[in-house]
Design a protein around this motif. Structure first.
Motif, PDB file in Angstrom:
ATOM      1  N   THR A 136       0.834  -1.208   0.000  1.00  0.00           N
ATOM      2  CA  THR A 136       0.000   0.000   0.000  1.00  0.00           C
ATOM      3  C   THR A 136       0.869   1.259   0.000  1.00  0.00           C
ATOM      4  OG1 THR A 136      -0.104  -0.048   2.406  1.00  0.00           O
ATOM      5  CG2 THR A 136      -1.911  -1.113   1.227  1.00  0.00           C
ATOM      6  N   GLY A 137       2.169   1.085   0.262  1.00  0.00           N
ATOM      7  CA  GLY A 137       3.044   2.260   0.278  1.00  0.00           C
ATOM      8  C   GLY A 137       4.482   1.907   0.592  1.00  0.00           C
ATOM      9  N   VAL A 138       5.325   2.923   0.564  1.00  0.00           N
ATOM     10  CA  VAL A 138       6.775   2.745   0.741  1.00  0.00           C
ATOM     11  C   VAL A 138       7.284   3.696   1.813  1.00  0.00           C
ATOM     12  CG1 VAL A 138       9.024   2.998  -0.438  1.00  0.00           C
ATOM     13  CG2 VAL A 138       7.059   2.049  -1.681  1.00  0.00           C
ATOM     14  N   ILE A 139       8.246   3.207   2.625  1.00  0.00           N
ATOM     15  CA  ILE A 139       8.997   4.086   3.527  1.00  0.00           C
ATOM     16  C   ILE A 139      10.424   4.109   3.002  1.00  0.00           C
ATOM     17  CG2 ILE A 139       9.923   4.436   5.857  1.00  0.00           C
ATOM     18  CD1 ILE A 139       7.463   3.126   7.015  1.00  0.00           C
ATOM     19  N   LEU A 140      10.891   5.281   2.643  1.00  0.00           N
ATOM     20  CA  LEU A 140      12.244   5.440   2.106  1.00  0.00           C
ATOM     21  C   LEU A 140      13.156   5.866   3.252  1.00  0.00           C
ATOM     22  CD1 LEU A 140      13.184   5.094  -0.816  1.00  0.00           C
ATOM     23  CD2 LEU A 140      12.855   7.530  -1.171  1.00  0.00           C
ATOM     24  N   THR A 141      14.118   5.006   3.613  1.00  0.00           N
ATOM     25  CA  THR A 141      14.985   5.305   4.763  1.00  0.00           C
ATOM     26  C   THR A 141      16.340   5.863   4.318  1.00  0.00           C
ATOM     27  OG1 THR A 141      15.938   3.080   4.804  1.00  0.00           O
ATOM     28  CG2 THR A 141      13.937   3.420   6.089  1.00  0.00           C
ATOM     29  N   LYS A 142      17.082   6.403   5.295  1.00  0.00           N
ATOM     30  CA  LYS A 142      18.454   6.912   5.092  1.00  0.00           C
ATOM     31  C   LYS A 142      18.521   7.974   4.001  1.00  0.00           C
ATOM     32  CE  LYS A 142      19.906   2.313   6.475  1.00  0.00           C
ATOM     33  NZ  LYS A 142      20.612   1.103   6.186  1.00  0.00           N
ATOM     34  N   VAL A 143      17.435   8.724   3.874  1.00  0.00           N
ATOM     35  CA  VAL A 143      17.371   9.779   2.847  1.00  0.00           C
ATOM     36  C   VAL A 143      18.398  10.872   3.140  1.00  0.00           C
ATOM     37  CG1 VAL A 143      15.865  11.559   1.854  1.00  0.00           C
ATOM     38  CG2 VAL A 143      14.962   9.303   2.328  1.00  0.00           C
ATOM     39  N   ASP A 144      18.682  11.096   4.444  1.00  0.00           N
ATOM     40  CA  ASP A 144      19.648  12.133   4.810  1.00  0.00           C
ATOM     41  C   ASP A 144      21.060  11.806   4.331  1.00  0.00           C
ATOM     42  OD1 ASP A 144      19.266  10.008   6.700  1.00  0.00           O
ATOM     43  OD2 ASP A 144      20.672  11.003   8.049  1.00  0.00           O
ATOM     44  N   GLY A 145      21.339  10.533   4.097  1.00  0.00           N
ATOM     45  CA  GLY A 145      22.677  10.133   3.648  1.00  0.00           C
ATOM     46  C   GLY A 145      22.779  10.026   2.140  1.00  0.00           C
ATOM     47  N   ASP A 146      21.650  10.231   1.423  1.00  0.00           N
ATOM     48  CA  ASP A 146      21.637  10.063  -0.029  1.00  0.00           C
ATOM     49  C   ASP A 146      21.651  11.423  -0.721  1.00  0.00           C
ATOM     50  OD1 ASP A 146      21.322   9.025  -2.597  1.00  0.00           O
ATOM     51  OD2 ASP A 146      19.149   9.100  -2.472  1.00  0.00           O
ATOM     52  N   PHE A 200       6.424   7.782   3.796  1.00  0.00           N
ATOM     53  CA  PHE A 200       7.293   8.421   4.793  1.00  0.00           C
ATOM     54  C   PHE A 200       8.739   8.431   4.323  1.00  0.00           C
ATOM     55  CE2 PHE A 200       3.768   6.717   7.310  1.00  0.00           C
ATOM     56  CZ  PHE A 200       3.406   7.819   8.062  1.00  0.00           C
ATOM     57  N   LEU A 201       9.500   9.401   4.839  1.00  0.00           N
ATOM     58  CA  LEU A 201      10.946   9.462   4.618  1.00  0.00           C
ATOM     59  C   LEU A 201      11.640   9.319   5.967  1.00  0.00           C
ATOM     60  CD1 LEU A 201      11.377  12.611   2.294  1.00  0.00           C
ATOM     61  CD2 LEU A 201      11.369  10.220   1.579  1.00  0.00           C
ATOM     62  N   GLY A 202      12.627   8.434   6.033  1.00  0.00           N
ATOM     63  CA  GLY A 202      13.483   8.333   7.220  1.00  0.00           C
ATOM     64  C   GLY A 202      14.640   9.299   7.027  1.00  0.00           C
ATOM     65  N   VAL A 203      14.712  10.345   7.879  1.00  0.00           N
ATOM     66  CA  VAL A 203      15.689  11.414   7.627  1.00  0.00           C
ATOM     67  C   VAL A 203      16.759  11.518   8.717  1.00  0.00           C
ATOM     68  CG1 VAL A 203      14.178  12.829   6.183  1.00  0.00           C
ATOM     69  CG2 VAL A 203      14.064  13.072   8.667  1.00  0.00           C
ATOM     70  N   GLY A 204      17.028  10.437   9.412  1.00  0.00           N
ATOM     71  CA  GLY A 204      18.065  10.471  10.445  1.00  0.00           C
ATOM     72  C   GLY A 204      17.925   9.289  11.381  1.00  0.00           C
ATOM     73  N   GLU A 205      18.840   9.210  12.342  1.00  0.00           N
ATOM     74  CA  GLU A 205      18.851   8.067  13.248  1.00  0.00           C
ATOM     75  C   GLU A 205      17.938   8.239  14.457  1.00  0.00           C
ATOM     76  OE1 GLU A 205      22.872   7.064  14.240  1.00  0.00           O
ATOM     77  OE2 GLU A 205      23.495   7.057  12.142  1.00  0.00           O
ATOM     78  N   LYS A 206      17.575   9.476  14.777  1.00  0.00           N
ATOM     79  CA  LYS A 206      16.747   9.703  15.964  1.00  0.00           C
ATOM     80  C   LYS A 206      15.359   9.097  15.780  1.00  0.00           C
ATOM     81  CE  LYS A 206      18.882  14.010  17.431  1.00  0.00           C
ATOM     82  NZ  LYS A 206      18.661  15.443  17.569  1.00  0.00           N
ATOM     83  N   MET A 264      15.216  20.171  16.272  1.00  0.00           N
ATOM     84  CA  MET A 264      14.706  20.385  14.916  1.00  0.00           C
ATOM     85  C   MET A 264      15.671  19.886  13.845  1.00  0.00           C
ATOM     86  SD  MET A 264      12.686  23.981  15.138  1.00  0.00           S
ATOM     87  CE  MET A 264      13.905  24.858  16.058  1.00  0.00           C
ATOM     88  N   GLY A 265      16.555  18.975  14.231  1.00  0.00           N
ATOM     89  CA  GLY A 265      17.478  18.382  13.259  1.00  0.00           C
ATOM     90  C   GLY A 265      18.760  19.162  13.103  1.00  0.00           C
ATOM     91  N   GLY A 266      19.047  20.051  14.061  1.00  0.00           N
ATOM     92  CA  GLY A 266      20.296  20.817  14.000  1.00  0.00           C
ATOM     93  C   GLY A 266      20.214  21.958  13.005  1.00  0.00           C
ATOM     94  N   MET A 267      21.265  22.764  13.001  1.00  0.00           N
ATOM     95  CA  MET A 267      21.308  23.940  12.129  1.00  0.00           C
ATOM     96  C   MET A 267      21.247  23.558  10.656  1.00  0.00           C
ATOM     97  SD  MET A 267      21.367  27.144  11.846  1.00  0.00           S
ATOM     98  CE  MET A 267      21.882  28.057  13.267  1.00  0.00           C
ATOM     99  N   MET A 268      21.966  22.486  10.274  1.00  0.00           N
ATOM    100  CA  MET A 268      21.992  22.096   8.868  1.00  0.00           C
ATOM    101  C   MET A 268      20.626  21.605   8.415  1.00  0.00           C
ATOM    102  SD  MET A 268      24.424  22.794   6.965  1.00  0.00           S
ATOM    103  CE  MET A 268      23.889  22.815   5.283  1.00  0.00           C
ATOM    104  N   GLY A 269      19.924  20.882   9.314  1.00  0.00           N
ATOM    105  CA  GLY A 269      18.578  20.399   9.011  1.00  0.00           C
ATOM    106  C   GLY A 269      17.620  21.548   8.759  1.00  0.00           C
ATOM    107  N   MET A 270      17.795  22.639   9.516  1.00  0.00           N
ATOM    108  CA  MET A 270      16.943  23.813   9.334  1.00  0.00           C
ATOM    109  C   MET A 270      17.310  24.567   8.056  1.00  0.00           C
ATOM    110  SD  MET A 270      16.880  25.146  13.261  1.00  0.00           S
ATOM    111  CE  MET A 270      16.095  26.724  12.941  1.00  0.00           C
ATOM    112  N   LEU A 271      18.617  24.746   7.839  1.00  0.00           N
ATOM    113  CA  LEU A 271      19.072  25.490   6.659  1.00  0.00           C
ATOM    114  C   LEU A 271      18.649  24.810   5.363  1.00  0.00           C
ATOM    115  CD1 LEU A 271      22.683  26.734   7.551  1.00  0.00           C
ATOM    116  CD2 LEU A 271      20.563  28.029   7.555  1.00  0.00           C
TER     117      LEU A 271
END
Length: 455
Positions: free
Chosen positions: A243-253, A272-278, A344-351
């Motif tokens: 019914t759908g996909v969860i794409l993980t480790k997007v922050d490393g791609d 959903f997107l997995g955007v980090g380890e937290k 909020m994912g740190g400064m880089m995550g916000m920028l």
């Protein structure tokens, strides 16, 4: 996320955005560049062909010729086609059924299935206020059961115990029965992964699917596998009614090929997107926002949602009251601001979510290093309560003690105190209502102006 693709596409589209008139020739050159950018980003070839064909049809048609600014219209076409490739909008989980709603997670080993179960459990509990039960049917990897139990405890959802002696089918049936008798809203089932698609694995997961009849069957796939992610998703989709996909480790791609290929190849939405380890690093997938980020236009809506979700309202009110009462800004307040930024994912995550950030020079991005903010927090943690309230007390011997306690150097402590003094001055300007003065102060705190220390 998508750094390489963003950089390449931004450069290509910049050349066409200022054109007063688009001709077959300059469209042909731009499309060639777009095609190369997508292929380099590891987007599947059939997806690239279809994408370029659709953009070309619209660009040389009436849409652009009637536009006052053809270059900008061309960029709008590219953006809308990017959205179309990834899906028209966010497709939320469909949990409208007699509880408990069963969510079955499938995927290869190492894709991040177990972590995604924990993240999804947390999201459903906190955002949707659901009573969630998680269970592991992975009897081939003993650590998987323990890992899920630990994650469940961390995120505050219930765990249904299982062990390697049990049969996966017996585990899931017992978990479903428990979910019904204890009135759970959602049961999330973690299944075994393999290193590749094989018949035995597919047979087992088909049996589990048949026994559970889940409302959602989500395929978890590692974005960093690029085109292979889309191909594996297709193999699972042929065997299971996904019914759908969860794409993980997007922050490393840095490429983003999987995000642009999965929907087209499987016909199933990325949910959903997995955007980090937290445990809170799972974002609902919005094609329009991702397309905007790919084109270097930022994602302000997601940034606002992050702020609403992660900013501690009580802390914000406390700081506002201090301002109103003309009380000073101390190191305790400074630490609180650093912690909220981290949430909020740190400064880089916000920028990353701000428009135009892809155009920032590399050396400037390097200065915005989240490790520095972690170091700053460690230094403040090493101080006494009195020192945080009255930074002017911090002199020679105290600086040495704070540096030793935080595993840093005295110059790091000096740098933090200097940055804090700048922040304090800015807060005083805000208290006096001098917005122009405050803006001048903020300019000085931008990279190169002293707030973000170089390495």
């Amino acid at each position: 996320m998508f750094e390489n693709l963003t950089e390449r596409l931004s450069r290509t589209l910049k050349n066409v955005s200022g054109r007063g008139r688009l001709t077959d020739d300059n469209i042909k050159d731009t499309l060639r560049e777009v095609r190369m950018a997508l292929l380099e980003a590891d987007v599947a070839l059939p997806v690239v062909r279809e994408f370029v064909k659709r953009v070309k049809e619209r660009a040389v048609g009436t849409e652009v010729s009637k536009s006052l600014t053809p270059g900008q219209e061309f960029i709008k076409i590219v953006q809308s086609e990017l959205e179309a490739v990834m899906g028209e909008g966010n497709e939320a989980l469909d949990l409208s059924c007699q509880p408990p709603a069963v969510i079955l997670m499938a995927g290869l080993q190492g894709a991040g299935k177990t972590t995604s179960v924990g993240k999804l459990g947390k999201l459903l509990k906190e955002r949707d206020k659901k009573k969630v039960l998680v269970v592991s049917a992975d009897v081939y990897r003993p650590a998987a059961i323990k890992q899920l139990e630990t994650l469940a405890t961390d995120v505050g959802v219930d765990f249904f115990p299982s062990n390697v002696e049990q049969k996966p089918l017996a585990i899931v049936k017992a978990a479903l029965e428990h979910g019904k008798t204890k009135f759970y809203d959602v049961v999330i089932v973690d299944t075994a992964g393999r290193l590749h698609v094989d018949e035995e694995m597919m047979g087992e997961i088909k049996d589990i699917h048949q026994a559970l009849n889940p409302v959602e069957t989500l395929f978890v796939v590692d974005a960093m596998t690029g085109q292979d992610a889309a191909n594996t998703a297709k193999a699972f989709n042929d065997a299971l009614p996904l019914t759908g996909v969860i794409l993980t480790k997007v922050d490393g791609d840095a490429r983003g090929g999987a995000a642009l290929s999965v929907r087209h190849i499987t016909g199933k939405p990325i949910k959903f997107l997995g955007v980090g380890e937290k445990t809170d690093a799972l974002e609902p997938f919005h094609p329009d926002r991702v397309a905007s980020r790919i084109l270097g236009m930022g994602d302000v809506l997601s940034l606002i949602e992050d702020l609403e979700r992660n900013v501690d309202k009580k802390e914000a009110e406390k700081l506002a009251k201090k301002f109103k009462d003309k009380k000073g800004f101390d190191l305790e307040d400074f630490r609180s601001q650093l912690q909220q930024m981290k949430n909020m994912g740190g400064m880089m995550g916000m920028l990353d979510k701000l428009p135009g950030m892809s155009q920032l020079p590399g050396d400037m991005k390097d200065k915005v290093d989240d490790k520095i903010f972690m170091q700053m927090e460690a230094i403040i943690n090493s101080m006494t309560k009195g020192e945080r309230a009255r930074p002017e007390l911090i002199k020679g011997s105290r600086k040495k003690r704070i540096a030793a306690g935080s595993g840093t150097q005295v110059q790091d402590v000096n740098r933090l105190l200097k940055q804090f003094t700048q922040m304090q001055k800015m807060m005083k300007k805000m208290q006096k209502g001098g917005m122009k003065n405050m803006m001048r102060q903020m300019k000085g705190m931008m990279p190169g102006g002293g707030m973000f220390p170089g390495r």
